[in-house]
Design an enzyme around this catalytic site. Sequence first.
Site, PDB file in Angstrom:
ATOM      1  CG  ASP A  81     -89.665 -44.420   5.152  1.00 38.61           C
ATOM      2  OD1 ASP A  81     -88.821 -43.592   4.755  1.00 38.61           O
ATOM      3  OD2 ASP A  81     -89.874 -44.648   6.358  1.00 38.61           O
ATOM      4  CG  ASP A  82     -87.502 -40.482   1.029  1.00 37.65           C
ATOM      5  OD1 ASP A  82     -88.219 -39.885   0.205  1.00 37.65           O
ATOM      6  OD2 ASP A  82     -86.404 -40.039   1.424  1.00 37.65           O
ATOM      7  CE  LYS A 157     -89.229 -42.310   9.193  1.00 36.31           C
ATOM      8  NZ  LYS A 157     -88.565 -43.528   8.647  1.00 36.31           N
ATOM      9  CG  ASP A 159     -86.160 -38.641   8.026  1.00 36.79           C
ATOM     10  OD1 ASP A 159     -85.478 -38.331   9.020  1.00 36.79           O
ATOM     11  OD2 ASP A 159     -85.926 -39.641   7.331  1.00 36.79           O
ATOM     12  CB  SER A 191     -87.252 -38.081  12.317  1.00 36.24           C
ATOM     13  OG  SER A 191     -88.058 -39.121  11.832  1.00 36.24           O
ATOM     14  NE  ARG A 216     -85.677 -43.956  14.626  1.00 36.72           N
ATOM     15  CZ  ARG A 216     -84.962 -43.871  13.492  1.00 36.72           C
ATOM     16  NH1 ARG A 216     -85.582 -43.741  12.333  1.00 36.72           N
ATOM     17  NH2 ARG A 216     -83.662 -43.916  13.526  1.00 36.72           N
ATOM     18  CG  ASP A 220     -82.204 -44.326   9.843  1.00 35.35           C
ATOM     19  OD1 ASP A 220     -82.882 -43.650  10.629  1.00 35.35           O
ATOM     20  OD2 ASP A 220     -82.074 -44.052   8.633  1.00 35.35           O
TER      21      ASP A 220
END
Length: 413
Positions: A81-82, A157, A159, A191, A216, A220
């Site tokens: 992830d990030d 992914k 965001d 997302s 999404r 979260d």
Amino acid sequence: MRVHLELCLVLLCLVGNSIALDNGLALTPPMGFMTWQRYRCTVDCKLYPDECISDKLIRRIADLMVDGGYLEAGYEYLIIDDCWLERNRSADGHLQEDKIRFPHGMPALVKYVHSKGLKFGIYENYGTLTCAGYPGLYGHEKKDITMFAEWGIDYIKVDGCYFPGLTYAKGYETLRHYLNQTGRPIVYSCSYPSYDEDNSVPIDYKLLSENCNLWRNYEDIDDSLASLESIMDYFALKQDIIAPYAGPGHWNDPDMLLIGNYGLSYEQSKMQMAIWSILAAPLLMSTELASIEPKFKDILLNKDIIKVNQDKYGIQGLRVYKSGSIEVWTRKISPKSSDNYSYAIAICSRKTDGMPFRYTVSLKRIMLYYQSGYRIKDLYSGEEHPQLYYPDSNLTVRLNPTGVVFLKATIKL
């Protein structure tokens, strides 16, 4: 005339390429591991050497996924992830991994993950910055997507923090177009619906299902029962709108599994796994696999429940009945006969009074109408009920506080 015809054919190809995501992937909900829930944006490798977002961490998780039987069970994507990036792009404008935490470079890490039989996923953001303040994709879309494909990325992914525009959907369509152009099959996780939902912007779910493999929908997930129940309530409230757009190649995503972390009890963890399987949700673990308790590992590796989640028909389940603190969720699954499906049934208790609760419901109340009857199996205990159940039959279970009974009702063929 020939020149005009050739030009028309080229334009048709370009238009066809822009219509929808074309990767043939995620025909069942993706399964794997994502770093965010458990490791967040931990970047101090001196203070937290086994938890910081780094080459070392990803290699360790890859080894644990294979050695622990997770890959064999279907958890095939390892997604960082990030916080994997340097704070600035390179002199020629490319994204670059943090040179200290990823000393061998990201392509070498991708190669290692692939060597374990896993697929590699990465995080980016359609904005000027990622949510944690690292360089975003905005203004560099083609260059970045092309580079990810060259690295061998299998899943991305995207965001939606720090987006400077007005319409997320158009930007995500642009990314989809560049993903198609790479010629590399890359699962595309979007997302932006969760951001549009926060801003009360209408979402075109048909277009979304054509653009993205998964998306999404909501906020979260956090490591708590309250967060889990909030997401369950959202999916129940919105089910008539969002469920029709889930299916092979495109899925609603309620976010990561909390199982094995700090916030959920054993019973609550069983409930999340059951509901995520009913929802045909991606199963993305995010826990410390090196020290997970065996009882939580058993939930994640439950073959019968994974089989429900990965059912070939890809029909998202629904909350079909609610009575006080008890709710029933069902999902149509295989095997089927004509228009009659088997079902997964999750009976959930939100009671907190400390004692198991006896609950009875008829099959017809939860919309199981098959006249030839059903065979019932408890997917956690493995117990098979000896009798057949018919629409007029009563199903009686005993529910632990904030727990679940998860059943499969197989039609009698």
